[in-house]
Write a protein that holds these residues in place. Structure first.
Motif, PDB file in Angstrom:
ATOM      1  N   MET A  44       0.643  29.082 -11.212  1.00 21.91           N
ATOM      2  CA  MET A  44       0.502  28.426  -9.839  1.00 21.91           C
ATOM      3  C   MET A  44       0.434  27.496 -10.272  1.00 21.91           C
ATOM      4  O   MET A  44       0.527  26.367  -8.680  1.00 21.91           O
ATOM      5  N   TYR A  45       0.027  26.578 -11.024  1.00 20.34           N
ATOM      6  CA  TYR A  45       0.803  24.357 -11.205  1.00 20.34           C
ATOM      7  C   TYR A  45       1.835  24.811 -11.295  1.00 20.34           C
ATOM      8  O   TYR A  45       1.920  23.629 -10.174  1.00 20.34           O
ATOM      9  N   GLY A  46       2.812  25.144 -11.761  1.00 21.73           N
ATOM     10  CA  GLY A  46       4.103  25.534 -11.357  1.00 21.73           C
ATOM     11  C   GLY A  46       4.208  25.760  -9.884  1.00 21.73           C
ATOM     12  O   GLY A  46       5.995  24.169  -9.003  1.00 21.73           O
ATOM     13  N   VAL A  47       3.769  26.512  -9.177  1.00 29.42           N
ATOM     14  CA  VAL A  47       3.747  26.591  -7.615  1.00 29.42           C
ATOM     15  C   VAL A  47       3.303  25.408  -7.158  1.00 29.42           C
ATOM     16  O   VAL A  47       4.263  24.343  -6.200  1.00 29.42           O
ATOM     17  N   LEU A  48       2.739  24.783  -7.492  1.00 28.17           N
ATOM     18  CA  LEU A  48       2.100  23.337  -6.892  1.00 28.17           C
ATOM     19  C   LEU A  48       3.334  22.568  -7.457  1.00 28.17           C
ATOM     20  O   LEU A  48       2.653  21.434  -6.055  1.00 28.17           O
ATOM     21  N   VAL A  49       3.887  21.860  -8.398  1.00 26.00           N
ATOM     22  CA  VAL A  49       5.040  21.167  -8.406  1.00 26.00           C
ATOM     23  C   VAL A  49       6.310  21.574  -7.321  1.00 26.00           C
ATOM     24  O   VAL A  49       6.382  19.827  -6.624  1.00 26.00           O
ATOM     25  N   VAL A  50       6.298  22.779  -7.250  1.00 26.28           N
ATOM     26  CA  VAL A  50       7.043  23.021  -5.875  1.00 26.28           C
ATOM     27  C   VAL A  50       6.366  22.206  -4.816  1.00 26.28           C
ATOM     28  O   VAL A  50       7.375  20.908  -4.401  1.00 26.28           O
ATOM     29  N   PRO A  61       0.844  -1.185  -0.024  1.00 23.50           N
ATOM     30  CA  PRO A  61      -0.092   0.110   0.173  1.00 23.50           C
ATOM     31  C   PRO A  61       0.760   1.070   0.111  1.00 23.50           C
ATOM     32  O   PRO A  61       0.591   1.732  -0.696  1.00 23.50           O
ATOM     33  N   LEU A  62       1.865   0.942   1.179  1.00 25.51           N
ATOM     34  CA  LEU A  62       2.518   2.595   1.130  1.00 25.51           C
ATOM     35  C   LEU A  62       4.019   3.123  -0.736  1.00 25.51           C
ATOM     36  O   LEU A  62       4.126   3.955  -0.751  1.00 25.51           O
ATOM     37  N   GLN A  63       3.639   1.744  -1.738  1.00 27.21           N
ATOM     38  CA  GLN A  63       4.076   2.366  -2.783  1.00 27.21           C
ATOM     39  C   GLN A  63       3.543   2.334  -3.694  1.00 27.21           C
ATOM     40  O   GLN A  63       4.074   3.508  -4.055  1.00 27.21           O
ATOM     41  N   ARG A  64       1.982   1.377  -3.555  1.00 26.61           N
ATOM     42  CA  ARG A  64       1.054   2.603  -4.287  1.00 26.61           C
ATOM     43  C   ARG A  64       0.851   3.485  -3.710  1.00 26.61           C
ATOM     44  O   ARG A  64       0.480   4.570  -5.278  1.00 26.61           O
ATOM     45  N   ILE A  65       0.561   3.713  -2.553  1.00 23.88           N
ATOM     46  CA  ILE A  65       0.360   5.618  -2.650  1.00 23.88           C
ATOM     47  C   ILE A  65       1.742   6.739  -2.955  1.00 23.88           C
ATOM     48  O   ILE A  65       1.407   7.772  -3.296  1.00 23.88           O
ATOM     49  N   GLY A  66       2.819   6.263  -2.942  1.00 23.08           N
ATOM     50  CA  GLY A  66       4.086   6.554  -3.333  1.00 23.08           C
ATOM     51  C   GLY A  66       3.979   6.877  -4.997  1.00 23.08           C
ATOM     52  O   GLY A  66       4.059   7.894  -5.639  1.00 23.08           O
ATOM     53  N   VAL A  67       3.764   6.086  -5.902  1.00 23.45           N
ATOM     54  CA  VAL A  67       3.766   6.418  -7.593  1.00 23.45           C
ATOM     55  C   VAL A  67       2.486   6.569  -7.045  1.00 23.45           C
ATOM     56  O   VAL A  67       2.653   8.273  -8.609  1.00 23.45           O
ATOM     57  N   GLY A  68       1.002   7.486  -6.587  1.00 22.68           N
ATOM     58  CA  GLY A  68      -0.124   8.037  -6.829  1.00 22.68           C
ATOM     59  C   GLY A  68       0.827   9.828  -6.271  1.00 22.68           C
ATOM     60  O   GLY A  68       0.506  10.536  -7.424  1.00 22.68           O
ATOM     61  N   HIS A  69       1.599  10.138  -5.692  1.00 21.18           N
ATOM     62  CA  HIS A  69       2.018  11.668  -5.367  1.00 21.18           C
ATOM     63  C   HIS A  69       2.755  11.848  -6.954  1.00 21.18           C
ATOM     64  O   HIS A  69       2.934  12.511  -7.149  1.00 21.18           O
ATOM     65  N   VAL A  70       4.040  10.918  -6.732  1.00 15.50           N
ATOM     66  CA  VAL A  70       4.305  11.168  -8.358  1.00 15.50           C
ATOM     67  C   VAL A  70       3.602  11.564  -9.706  1.00 15.50           C
ATOM     68  O   VAL A  70       4.157  12.227  -9.846  1.00 15.50           O
ATOM     69  N   LEU A  71       2.548  10.498  -9.538  1.00 15.37           N
ATOM     70  CA  LEU A  71       1.964  11.124 -11.135  1.00 15.37           C
ATOM     71  C   LEU A  71       1.051  12.508 -10.548  1.00 15.37           C
ATOM     72  O   LEU A  71       1.345  12.849 -11.399  1.00 15.37           O
ATOM     73  N   ASN A  72       1.211  12.715  -9.077  1.00 13.45           N
ATOM     74  CA  ASN A  72      -0.451  13.658  -8.866  1.00 13.45           C
ATOM     75  C   ASN A  72       0.995  15.014  -9.409  1.00 13.45           C
ATOM     76  O   ASN A  72       0.343  16.568  -9.809  1.00 13.45           O
ATOM     77  N   PHE A  73       2.254  15.246  -8.697  1.00 21.49           N
ATOM     78  CA  PHE A  73       2.613  16.555  -9.305  1.00 21.49           C
ATOM     79  C   PHE A  73       3.193  16.386 -11.177  1.00 21.49           C
ATOM     80  O   PHE A  73       3.433  17.571 -10.765  1.00 21.49           O
ATOM     81  N   SER A  74       3.818  15.588 -11.073  1.00 22.87           N
ATOM     82  CA  SER A  74       3.840  15.093 -12.501  1.00 22.87           C
ATOM     83  C   SER A  74       2.546  15.604 -13.770  1.00 22.87           C
ATOM     84  O   SER A  74       2.619  16.690 -14.461  1.00 22.87           O
ATOM     85  N   CYS A  75       0.979  15.296 -13.053  1.00 22.50           N
ATOM     86  CA  CYS A  75       0.249  16.186 -13.253  1.00 22.50           C
ATOM     87  C   CYS A  75      -0.034  17.897 -13.397  1.00 22.50           C
ATOM     88  O   CYS A  75       0.257  18.576 -14.290  1.00 22.50           O
ATOM     89  N   MET A  76       0.560  18.391 -12.688  1.00 16.90           N
ATOM     90  CA  MET A  76       0.882  19.614 -12.306  1.00 16.90           C
ATOM     91  C   MET A  76       1.619  20.333 -12.835  1.00 16.90           C
ATOM     92  O   MET A  76       1.529  21.563 -14.023  1.00 16.90           O
ATOM     93  N   ALA A  77       2.521  19.495 -13.285  1.00 16.62           N
ATOM     94  CA  ALA A  77       3.309  20.488 -14.164  1.00 16.62           C
ATOM     95  C   ALA A  77       3.191  20.074 -15.725  1.00 16.62           C
ATOM     96  O   ALA A  77       3.486  20.658 -16.521  1.00 16.62           O
ATOM     97  N   VAL A  78       2.470  19.027 -16.318  1.00 14.90           N
ATOM     98  CA  VAL A  78       1.454  18.789 -17.324  1.00 14.90           C
ATOM     99  C   VAL A  78       0.575  20.297 -17.763  1.00 14.90           C
ATOM    100  O   VAL A  78       0.356  20.915 -18.828  1.00 14.90           O
ATOM    101  N   SER A  79      -0.426  20.339 -16.548  1.00  7.09           N
ATOM    102  CA  SER A  79      -1.097  20.927 -16.511  1.00  7.09           C
ATOM    103  C   SER A  79      -0.123  22.777 -16.665  1.00  7.09           C
ATOM    104  O   SER A  79      -0.787  23.338 -17.363  1.00  7.09           O
ATOM    105  N   ALA A  80       0.956  22.906 -16.044  1.00  4.37           N
ATOM    106  CA  ALA A  80       1.637  24.398 -15.658  1.00  4.37           C
ATOM    107  C   ALA A  80       1.917  24.357 -17.719  1.00  4.37           C
ATOM    108  O   ALA A  80       2.084  25.612 -18.481  1.00  4.37           O
ATOM    109  N   LEU A  81       2.917  23.868 -18.230  1.00  6.45           N
ATOM    110  CA  LEU A  81       3.055  23.603 -19.603  1.00  6.45           C
ATOM    111  C   LEU A  81       1.829  23.891 -20.858  1.00  6.45           C
ATOM    112  O   LEU A  81       1.754  24.616 -21.444  1.00  6.45           O
ATOM    113  N   VAL A  82       0.752  23.021 -20.957  1.00  5.98           N
ATOM    114  CA  VAL A  82      -0.286  22.889 -21.249  1.00  5.98           C
ATOM    115  C   VAL A  82      -1.054  24.466 -21.477  1.00  5.98           C
ATOM    116  O   VAL A  82      -1.510  25.269 -22.225  1.00  5.98           O
TER     117      VAL A  82
END
Length: 546
Positions: A506-512, A386-407
């Protein structure tokens, strides 16, 4: 006339005969609420001339309340009224909200004067119209949200076998997701292309139908009596430990109250052990407690310690829900000023964009269970914890913010190249990758969290697993509201017209923030010790499994 025994009566209630009534009521009530709230931001902007960011804030508050209300409803149902009573009361409350919202599209005194979006010459809207609008939203939200947890619990309680309960829960969430998707597409399309009046009255009809079907099944339901909420026992530990804070801690466990289970107190958070110290008059001659808010069992204290131990990990997930809140509200604002056409004649409603999150989450949950997780287990010999699954979710989450900032950066560049244009000549489908990433992240971290809580909590607190997720999402939506408010007050990134702002920053700040939060999560996970390492297994047989 033959008198039926209690055992014979119980055999005539519950079981699969109740399934059509509960599922049909779920579908009707979900269609009603989904149709009212999926397009709420657009309704507030177009009909009530609410500024776009303010409309997004109202939507976040609605979603936050919608996540916290099920927990409150579950406590009331478990402790006092029971699920059946909460469900029919809540369905009436949600119906009143739906009717009031529908009246804001029909009754002249409640219906705003038509005004072009963004116009500065609009007549001010009477306060009574806003009062009715917000009362309607509050009633619809609180009523429907209170149904969610109690309808799930009541449905599962109709079955005695865990296998049947698991099958019911799987079908329950399938119909919940399907109904949400239909509401977010078909009903929203009616609201956008036919009329708000038609769309809202469809929601009223769905609510009436759902409530009526639920009540039709009354004689078939197996209604269990309220047995108390686990939250009550947790609160008792806090109260009892405070009341006995001046007592010295005993050197042995003989002076502690064990009740029916002999449990050795742990050494962590020892100050809480005072809640189990036996004082004069605390225990009756038969061994039961005389004052439940002054004395707890050692097991109850240990249950509370389990919750305290997992709180740091739980708190690290606030940001995951905040991302969902930001994407759910601001993506609609982006879609409103983008090209949403598919061909010359069809236009996707802005309120339907979030359906891509639901679809990607459902698709990847199926892929995980049937393909990816079995393949990973064959290659590595281990299941993802479960901890590994949650960790992957964290990485995908801030990656999503990075994609949002670029778009968003690209969208703003296109907007600057077309000054004066309200609709930016850029397809709204550019938003799909970031929304899909949110769904994939959910498919990792939400089942991961439920599995973690489910395996770590003792049996008396199993129901807290889903409750903690609801509280987490509710707090996250309120944090989203606070975050957007702070950004509006301190920067010029979020003006009324987002084409003039810098949403990309704002999306960039959320990435950080997401990267920092992931570091906090890694530290919490590193120091966390599983309660029972043997239980860290793949929960594919659990009804809570993704």
């Amino acid at each position: 006339m033959e008198v039926l025994s209690e055992a014979q009566i119980s055999r005539k209630t519950g079981g699969w005969i109740t399934f059509p009534f509960i599922i049909a009521s779920l579908v009707g009530l979900t269609l009603a609420f989904g149709g009212l709230t999926s397009n709420l931001i657009v309704y507030l902007i177009k009909e009530f001339n609410v500024e776009s960011i303010d409309a997004a804030q109202i939507s976040n508050l609605v979603n936050g309340a919608g996540s916290l209300a099920p927990v409150v409803a579950a406590i009331i149902a478990d402790s006092f009224l029971g699920c059946f009573t909460i469900i029919w009361i809540s369905s009436i409350i949600s119906l009143l909200g739906a009717i009031l919202l529908a009246l804001t599209t029909t009754v002249d005194s409640l219906k705003p004067t038509p005004c072009e979006v963004g116009s500065t010459s609009c007549a001010p809207i009477p306060k009574v119209q806003y009062v009715v609008l917000y009362i309607a939203i509050a009633l619809a939200t609180l009523g429907n949200a209170s149904l969610r947890s109690t309808l799930t619990t009541m449905g599962a309680n109709q079955f005695d076998k865990p296998k049947d309960q698991g099958i019911f829960i799987n079908w329950f969430f399938f119909f919940l997701s399907a109904s949400t998707i239909i509401a977010s597409t078909a009903i929203v399309y009616v609201e956008d292309n036919v009329s708000w009046k038609a769309g809202f009255f469809i929601c009223v009809a769905a609510n009436v139908l759902g409530a009526a079907i639920f009540l039709l099944g009354t004689r078939f339901y197996n209604n269990s009596k309220p047995e108390g909420s686990p939250f009550t026992s947790l609160a008792r530990v806090v109260v009892a430990s405070i009341r006995k804070r001046k007592l010295p801690l005993p050197s042995t466990s003989e002076d502690l109250y064990h009740g029916l289970m002999l449990v050795e107190p742990s050494k962590t958070c020892r100050f809480l052990n005072r809640a189990a110290i036996k004082s004069e008059g605390d225990v009756k001659p038969d061994g039961s407690t005389a004052k439940s808010w002054k004395l707890c069992t050692v097991q109850e204290v240990e249950d509370f310690k389990t919750l305290v131990k997992i709180l740091p990990l739980w708190s690290s997930s606030f940001f995951l829900g905040t991302t969902i809140g930001v994407q759910g509200s601001l993506s609609i604002l982006q879609a409103l000023v983008m090209d949403r056409h598919i061909g010359p004649n069809f236009q996707i409603p802005a309120g339907s964009m979030f359906v891509f999150v639901l679809l990607s989450s459902a698709l990847f949950l199926a892929l995980f269970d049937k393909v990816l997780f079995p393949a990973w287990k064959n290659l590595s010999g281990k299941s993802l914890t479960p901890l590994q699954r949650i960790g992957v979710g964290h990485v995908l989450n801030f990656s999503c913010m990075a994609v949002s900032a670029l778009v968003e950066s690209k969208r703003l560049n296109v907007a600057k190249s077309n000054p004066g244009s309200i609709i930016v000549p850029m397809s709204a489908f550019w938003l799909v990758p970031q929304l899909a990433l949110v769904g994939i992240a959910e498919a990792f971290h939400i089942p991961g969290q439920v599995s973690l809580y489910y395996q770590e909590f003792p049996i008396t607190l199993k129901n807290l697993a889903t409750a903690l997720i609801s509280v987490l999402v509710g707090i996250a939506f309120y944090l989203t509201t606070a975050l957007i408010d702070v950004v509006r007050r301190t920067t010029t990134w979020l003006p009324g017209n987002i084409n003039d702002g810098r949403l990309d920053k704002m999306y960039g700040v959320l990435v950080v923030v997401g990267v920092v939060n992931f570091g906090y999560y890694v530290i919490c996970a590193w120091f966390y010790k599983y309660r029972n390492i043997k239980e860290v297994v793949d929960h594919s047989d659990s009804p809570f499994h993704g």
